[in-house]
Write an enzyme that holds these catalytic residues in place. Structure first.
Site, PDB file in Angstrom:
ATOM      1  N   LEU A   1       0.837  -1.211   0.000  1.00 54.07           N
ATOM      2  CA  LEU A   1       0.000   0.000   0.000  1.00 54.07           C
ATOM      3  C   LEU A   1       0.866   1.252   0.000  1.00 54.07           C
ATOM      4  O   LEU A   1       1.980   1.271   0.515  1.00 54.07           O
ATOM      5  CB  LEU A   1      -0.976   0.007   1.174  1.00 54.07           C
ATOM      6  CG  LEU A   1      -0.523   0.196   2.624  1.00 54.07           C
ATOM      7  CD1 LEU A   1      -0.097   1.614   2.941  1.00 54.07           C
ATOM      8  CD2 LEU A   1      -1.651  -0.192   3.541  1.00 54.07           C
TER       9      LEU A   1
ATOM     10  N   ALA B   1      12.062  14.262 -11.014  1.00 58.22           N
ATOM     11  CA  ALA B   1      13.314  14.723 -10.393  1.00 58.22           C
ATOM     12  C   ALA B   1      12.995  15.763  -9.329  1.00 58.22           C
ATOM     13  O   ALA B   1      12.067  16.543  -9.478  1.00 58.22           O
ATOM     14  CB  ALA B   1      14.227  15.325 -11.458  1.00 58.22           C
TER      15      ALA B   1
ATOM     16  N   CYS C   1       9.728   3.910   4.424  1.00 62.51           N
ATOM     17  CA  CYS C   1      10.002   2.670   3.692  1.00 62.51           C
ATOM     18  C   CYS C   1      11.241   2.743   2.801  1.00 62.51           C
ATOM     19  O   CYS C   1      12.224   2.061   3.062  1.00 62.51           O
ATOM     20  CB  CYS C   1       8.776   2.266   2.872  1.00 62.51           C
ATOM     21  SG  CYS C   1       7.391   1.752   3.912  1.00 62.51           S
TER      22      CYS C   1
ATOM     23  N   LEU D   1       9.797   9.102 -12.276  1.00 62.71           N
ATOM     24  CA  LEU D   1      10.877   9.880 -12.903  1.00 62.71           C
ATOM     25  C   LEU D   1      10.694  11.364 -12.585  1.00 62.71           C
ATOM     26  O   LEU D   1      11.044  12.216 -13.389  1.00 62.71           O
ATOM     27  CB  LEU D   1      10.899   9.660 -14.417  1.00 62.71           C
ATOM     28  CG  LEU D   1      11.420   8.295 -14.899  1.00 62.71           C
ATOM     29  CD1 LEU D   1      11.478   8.254 -16.421  1.00 62.71           C
ATOM     30  CD2 LEU D   1      12.802   7.974 -14.316  1.00 62.71           C
TER      31      LEU D   1
END
Ligand code: NAD
Length: 461
Positions: free
Chosen positions: A153, A255, A263, A253
């Protein structure tokens, strides 16, 4: 089937409410008495969209209750989901103390056959060791099985992801465990969630490798951002172009300031530590680079801000408005938050930092009480010499740059998430800086070339 969920933090509280929603009788267990009191009143002690309603519904229906008494859960449940924390410990390795405490307290108290299902993220090999421990501790006449069912999750989307998982992974050593898990997740399976049934080490590795992969993708684009900053490239357009290749994809992606939270950072480091323990450190050597790029993005913003403060009157003790404290939007989680890390480091360097986050002021204050917190975004911006956009909440994208100029003292903003519309800020006279790109002011003729070091900027002023 009756279920216990042991450890009712971000994952466990959501899982417990989700299991009740699926129709099971559920008891949630935690050692944190204040958390249990709050959950038992139907109040979620953290921010997770959609969870308060689900929790209240099932607490009121009586299908979901909470206790600090593990023996009560031991006597009650057929399946125990273990969701306790596995935070970063010494040398980056996962600290498994909470997990071991649950097994040591739960198993001797069992009075009925049951399945223990690990959901916490653990180093590969943990479940095999727990199986041996469980065999020693199991009371006579009782059968206890162990499975691993890693959790995917996303905070901020936890309810949806619990009720509609995009995949289910069952690490098992017996057909009985597999069938019990198939029964628990019957609704999701019927809805089409794919199921991967495997052994214990694969199930453990799926989770850590998924997180290591996502971290690698983020650090990859941030490494490209570093090169863009040196050469005048635009990392956001680079990412768009890469993302059109469906073997790569545009997701992850983005940046910016890099990853954080409870985590990714700790799972990357725990995987490095576990590979080292296994004598195979070089298998994941590249992850040192992933971690290093991630840390460097924070350094970049701290250094740039301090140099801006020095330039504006040599006051490292100037005022900085930090927009965002949570590690990402739609969460109040500040564990290893890049935003809070940057704020603290600027404060330590002498800057006057005022933080505002739409949801995370309270959790941030509990770990960084030395900072000043504003009750609203305007209060944070007041008289700021530099504005830092560090967590991409929608509220910040909606700010009126002209209004912000009236409130702030300076006119420099660093968009460390590449999430603001540069055109609007430039038009309002801001010196707009972003990570990994030179932001060109449209239709402005300037004799000065765009700056191409540090964060990149062009001021329309
Ligand atoms: P958390 O810190 O929010 O919650 C952990 C809970 O466990 C706390 O409430 C703590 O009081 C409780 N606890 C500790 N020892 C206990 C014990 N002996 N008995 C009962 N309760 C005990 O952590 P979290 O974010 O929910 O993460 C839990 C695990 O799930 C971690 O391994 C994490 O990596 C993994 N995970 C988290 C997420 C996420 O989005 N948060 C997603 C997937 C996996």
């Amino acid at each position: 089937m009756r279920i216990s969920v042991i450890g009712t933090g971000y994952l466990g509280a959501t899982h417990a409410a989700g299991m009740a929603e699926l129709g099971f009788e559920v008891v949630g267990v935690d050692t944190d008495a204040a958390k249990i009191r709050s959950l038992a009143r139907g109040e979620v002690p953290f921010f997770e969209p959609g969870l308060p309603g689900l929790l209240r519904t099932h607490v009121e229906s009586g299908r979901l209750r909470f206790t600090t008494d593990l023996a009560e859960a031991a006597a009650f449940a057929d399946i125990h989901f273990v969701c306790v924390g596995t935070p970063q410990g010494a040398n980056g390795a996962a600290n498994l103390d909470y997990l071991h405490a649950v097994i040591d307290d739960l198993v001797p108290a069992l009075t009925r056959n049951c399945l223990i299902v690990g959901k916490s993220t653990v180093p590969v090999g943990t479940a095999a060791a727990l199986r041996e421990r469980i065999a020693v501790l199991t009371p006579d006449g009782i059968t206890v099985d162990l499975a691993w069912n890693p959790e995917f999750l996303r905070e901020g989307h936890g309810v949806h992801d619990t009720l509609h998982p995009n995949r289910l992974v069952f690490g098992t050593t017996s057909p009985g465990a597999e069938w019990a898990l198939r029964e628990v997740y019957a609704a999701s399976i019927a809805e089409g969630s794919p199921v991967v049934v495997t052994n214990l080490p694969t199930a453990e590795l799926v989770k850590v490798s998924a997180n290591a992969f996502l971290a690698t993708k983020i650090s990859f684009i941030n490494a490209m951002a570093e090169l863009c900053e040196l050469t005048g490239g635009d990392v956001t357009l680079l990412a768009d172009a890469l993302g059109h290749d469906d073997r790569i994809g545009r997701k992850f992606l983005g940046a910016g300031l890099g990853y954080g939270g409870g985590c990714l950072p700790k799972d990357v480091r725990a995987l490095i530590a576990r590979a080292d323990e296994l004598g195979s450190g070089r298998s994941v050597d590249f992850l040192h680079g992933v971690d290093a790029v991630n840390v460097r993005r924070r350094d970049r913003v701290v250094d740039e801000t301090l140099s801006l403060l020095r330039r504006s009157g040599s006051r490292v003790n100037g005022r900085v408005a930090v927009l965002g404290a949570a590690f990402k939007p739609l969460s109040d989680d500040v564990r290893d938050s890049p935003a809070l890390d940057v704020a603290r480091r600027l404060h330590d360097a002498g800057a006057h930092v005022t933080v505002y986050d739409p949801q995370a002021n309270v959790s941030a204050r509990s770990v960084a009480p030395e900072l000043t917190y504003a009750a609203n975004v305007n209060a944070a911006l007041r008289k700021a010499d530099v504005v830092l956009h560090l967590t991409e909440w929608a509220e910040f994208a909606d700010l009126d740059p002209t209004e912000v100029r009236r409130v702030a003292r300076g006119s420099v903003i660093i968009d460390a998430r590449n999430a603001l519309d540069p055109g609007r800020w430039l038009a309002a006279g801001w010196d707009f800086r972003a990570l990994g790109r030179v932001v060109e002011a449209p239709a402005v003729v300037s004799s000065a070339p765009a700056r191409r070091t540090g964060t990149s900027s062009v001021s329309s002023a």
